[in-house]
Design a protein around this motif. Sequence first.
Motif, PDB file in Angstrom:
ATOM      1  N   GLU A  67     -10.592   0.688  -5.057  1.00  9.62           N
ATOM      2  CA  GLU A  67     -10.223   1.554  -3.930  1.00  9.62           C
ATOM      3  C   GLU A  67      -8.718   1.528  -3.698  1.00  9.62           C
ATOM      4  OE1 GLU A  67     -11.332   2.383   0.779  1.00  9.62           O
ATOM      5  OE2 GLU A  67     -12.371   0.796  -0.346  1.00  9.62           O
ATOM      6  N   ILE A  68      -8.108   0.342  -3.777  1.00  5.47           N
ATOM      7  CA  ILE A  68      -6.665   0.219  -3.605  1.00  5.47           C
ATOM      8  C   ILE A  68      -5.935   0.993  -4.697  1.00  5.47           C
ATOM      9  CG2 ILE A  68      -4.720  -1.393  -3.769  1.00  5.47           C
ATOM     10  CD1 ILE A  68      -6.498  -3.432  -2.285  1.00  5.47           C
ATOM     11  N   TYR A  69      -6.355   0.822  -5.937  1.00  5.98           N
ATOM     12  CA  TYR A  69      -5.720   1.548  -7.042  1.00  5.98           C
ATOM     13  C   TYR A  69      -5.805   3.052  -6.808  1.00  5.98           C
ATOM     14  CZ  TYR A  69      -4.937   3.924 -11.392  1.00  5.98           C
ATOM     15  OH  TYR A  69      -4.468   4.814 -12.323  1.00  5.98           O
ATOM     16  N   PHE A  70      -6.980   3.513  -6.416  1.00 12.27           N
ATOM     17  CA  PHE A  70      -7.200   4.945  -6.263  1.00 12.27           C
ATOM     18  C   PHE A  70      -6.270   5.541  -5.213  1.00 12.27           C
ATOM     19  CE2 PHE A  70      -9.202   8.588  -4.232  1.00 12.27           C
ATOM     20  CZ  PHE A  70      -9.465   9.393  -5.325  1.00 12.27           C
ATOM     21  N   PHE A  71      -6.155   4.881  -4.055  1.00  8.29           N
ATOM     22  CA  PHE A  71      -5.349   5.444  -2.976  1.00  8.29           C
ATOM     23  C   PHE A  71      -3.869   5.075  -3.087  1.00  8.29           C
ATOM     24  CE2 PHE A  71      -9.576   5.615  -0.896  1.00  8.29           C
ATOM     25  CZ  PHE A  71      -9.587   6.977  -0.621  1.00  8.29           C
ATOM     26  N   LYS A  72      -3.558   4.135  -3.961  1.00  7.98           N
ATOM     27  CA  LYS A  72      -2.154   3.768  -4.163  1.00  7.98           C
ATOM     28  C   LYS A  72      -1.528   4.556  -5.306  1.00  7.98           C
ATOM     29  CE  LYS A  72       0.799  -0.350  -4.385  1.00  7.98           C
ATOM     30  NZ  LYS A  72       0.822  -1.837  -4.492  1.00  7.98           N
TER      31      LYS A  72
ATOM     32  N   PHE B 205      -4.053   0.799   1.830  1.00  8.00           N
ATOM     33  CA  PHE B 205      -4.812   1.570   0.842  1.00  8.00           C
ATOM     34  C   PHE B 205      -6.312   1.300   0.855  1.00  8.00           C
ATOM     35  CE2 PHE B 205      -0.482   0.958  -0.771  1.00  8.00           C
ATOM     36  CZ  PHE B 205      -0.059   2.281  -0.726  1.00  8.00           C
ATOM     37  N   ILE B 206      -6.796   0.780   1.947  1.00  6.52           N
ATOM     38  CA  ILE B 206      -8.237   0.676   2.174  1.00  6.52           C
ATOM     39  C   ILE B 206      -8.568   1.571   3.352  1.00  6.52           C
ATOM     40  CG2 ILE B 206     -10.127  -0.838   2.927  1.00  6.52           C
ATOM     41  CD1 ILE B 206      -9.312  -1.417   0.107  1.00  6.52           C
ATOM     42  N   ARG B 207      -9.567   2.396   3.210  1.00  9.02           N
ATOM     43  CA  ARG B 207      -9.918   3.312   4.298  1.00  9.02           C
ATOM     44  C   ARG B 207     -10.281   2.524   5.557  1.00  9.02           C
ATOM     45  NH1 ARG B 207     -14.419   6.362   0.936  1.00  9.02           N
ATOM     46  NH2 ARG B 207     -14.591   4.187   0.280  1.00  9.02           N
TER      47      ARG B 207
ATOM     48  N   PRO C 235       0.178  12.815   8.556  1.00  9.79           N
ATOM     49  CA  PRO C 235      -0.606  13.957   9.044  1.00  9.79           C
ATOM     50  C   PRO C 235      -2.045  13.557   9.335  1.00  9.79           C
ATOM     51  CG  PRO C 235      -0.407  14.036   6.670  1.00  9.79           C
ATOM     52  CD  PRO C 235       0.426  12.867   7.116  1.00  9.79           C
ATOM     53  N   GLU C 236      -2.740  14.433  10.015  1.00 10.13           N
ATOM     54  CA  GLU C 236      -4.162  14.207  10.232  1.00 10.13           C
ATOM     55  C   GLU C 236      -4.872  14.319   8.896  1.00 10.13           C
ATOM     56  OE1 GLU C 236      -5.986  16.534  13.227  1.00 10.13           O
ATOM     57  OE2 GLU C 236      -4.400  16.207  14.702  1.00 10.13           O
ATOM     58  N   VAL C 237      -5.699  13.327   8.607  1.00 16.01           N
ATOM     59  CA  VAL C 237      -6.322  13.276   7.286  1.00 16.01           C
ATOM     60  C   VAL C 237      -7.820  13.049   7.407  1.00 16.01           C
ATOM     61  CG1 VAL C 237      -4.241  12.451   6.129  1.00 16.01           C
ATOM     62  CG2 VAL C 237      -5.816  10.794   7.158  1.00 16.01           C
ATOM     63  N   ASP C 238      -8.501  13.292   6.309  1.00 19.94           N
ATOM     64  CA  ASP C 238      -9.934  13.029   6.212  1.00 19.94           C
ATOM     65  C   ASP C 238     -10.112  11.529   6.003  1.00 19.94           C
ATOM     66  OD1 ASP C 238     -12.564  12.722   5.533  1.00 19.94           O
ATOM     67  OD2 ASP C 238     -12.580  14.243   3.962  1.00 19.94           O
ATOM     68  N   PRO C 239     -10.676  10.806   6.956  1.00 21.63           N
ATOM     69  CA  PRO C 239     -10.792   9.346   6.824  1.00 21.63           C
ATOM     70  C   PRO C 239     -11.636   8.892   5.638  1.00 21.63           C
ATOM     71  CG  PRO C 239     -12.113  10.154   8.658  1.00 21.63           C
ATOM     72  CD  PRO C 239     -11.272  11.296   8.210  1.00 21.63           C
TER      73      PRO C 239
ATOM     74  N   SER D  76      -8.850   9.427   2.580  1.00 23.88           N
ATOM     75  CA  SER D  76      -7.444   9.107   2.798  1.00 23.88           C
ATOM     76  C   SER D  76      -7.300   7.727   3.423  1.00 23.88           C
ATOM     77  CB  SER D  76      -6.795  10.138   3.735  1.00 23.88           C
ATOM     78  OG  SER D  76      -6.889  11.429   3.208  1.00 23.88           O
ATOM     79  N   THR D  77      -6.106   7.176   3.281  1.00 24.13           N
ATOM     80  CA  THR D  77      -5.758   5.910   3.921  1.00 24.13           C
ATOM     81  C   THR D  77      -4.429   6.109   4.650  1.00 24.13           C
ATOM     82  OG1 THR D  77      -4.476   5.039   2.058  1.00 24.13           O
ATOM     83  CG2 THR D  77      -6.859   4.644   2.038  1.00 24.13           C
ATOM     84  N   ALA D  78      -3.958   5.054   5.287  1.00 20.43           N
ATOM     85  CA  ALA D  78      -2.742   5.163   6.086  1.00 20.43           C
ATOM     86  C   ALA D  78      -1.527   5.561   5.271  1.00 20.43           C
ATOM     87  CB  ALA D  78      -2.475   3.834   6.804  1.00 20.43           C
ATOM     88  N   ALA D  79      -1.455   5.136   4.002  1.00 19.86           N
ATOM     89  CA  ALA D  79      -0.211   5.299   3.244  1.00 19.86           C
ATOM     90  C   ALA D  79      -0.315   6.190   2.013  1.00 19.86           C
ATOM     91  CB  ALA D  79       0.317   3.926   2.821  1.00 19.86           C
TER      92      ALA D  79
END
Length: 291
Positions: A60-65, A133-135, A148-152, A155-158
């Motif tokens: 998950e971290i890899y994916f969102f990072k 990078f964790i939801r 911006p407003e994101v799909d939780p 998306s993650t914070a960063a």
Amino acid sequence: MNLEKLSEKLYAQLLLQVEETANINDAMEKLKSGLALVQKALVQLKLEISKIGFADQQEEIYFFKKGKPQIYAQLILITERYAIENGMPLLGKEKQLAHLESQLSFIDRFFRQNEFLYQYYRMRATDLDERYFIRGGGSQLIGFSEVPEVDPAFSTAADYLFSKFMAYEKLQKILSQEIEMRKGAESGVDTNAVKGLKWTGEAVNMVELVYGVYETGQVNGGKISLSELMDFFGQFFQVNISGYFKRFADIKRRKSMSKTRYLDEMQQLVAKRIEDSDAWIPEDQKGRYGY
């Protein structure tokens, strides 16, 4: 296929597909086509997450990072390049340079405004990955000037800001090259030719050569796009290779034993020169290397 491999595969495919849009002359059509390609890749990623989820926290971290940001960065890059080109003054080199330099200044300000996270990105730090990078890892984090407003669920914070860092670093390089080229032209330096050099062979041979340079990563450590390489070789040697994707398709359809005729011919001739003991040696070089 896990999400890491899928995101890398989609990213590689996306780069090639976006390169193909370089042949579209209408700027708005090019923008629409590019954005549609990115959106398609993002939708596919989102569907896979909803179906199979992540194997573990590290995936998950890899994916969102990296996985998602490198794809989303293409959307930002395409949009920004369109805006810059659309806002370019039609006349006046000084005005055009000022326009490009103002865009560089904007990017520099953006990096400074997000300095904490940008340094985290550049240093490839990992100690805050679980928050960034964790939801659901957190939203009130230091160093954020815009989120911006994101799909939780997707998306993650960063991840959005990492996408912008990736896109803006590429854009920064593109703008710097464009400014350097325009300043060179202003100072009387001919950026299109040196001492009248001009490619006199078939254009398809140039395309074959540039693909070889690109695939082997010989320029900038491989950190350059295929279109940038094609533009450079085409301008430097004064040959029109704008339709290089079509030419490459022609190469793939060749019926001969070898599809890379030009590269094979080069290899054979260089090998012959190496092996030919009677190869001509300039008079001023004799004795220097033991001849």
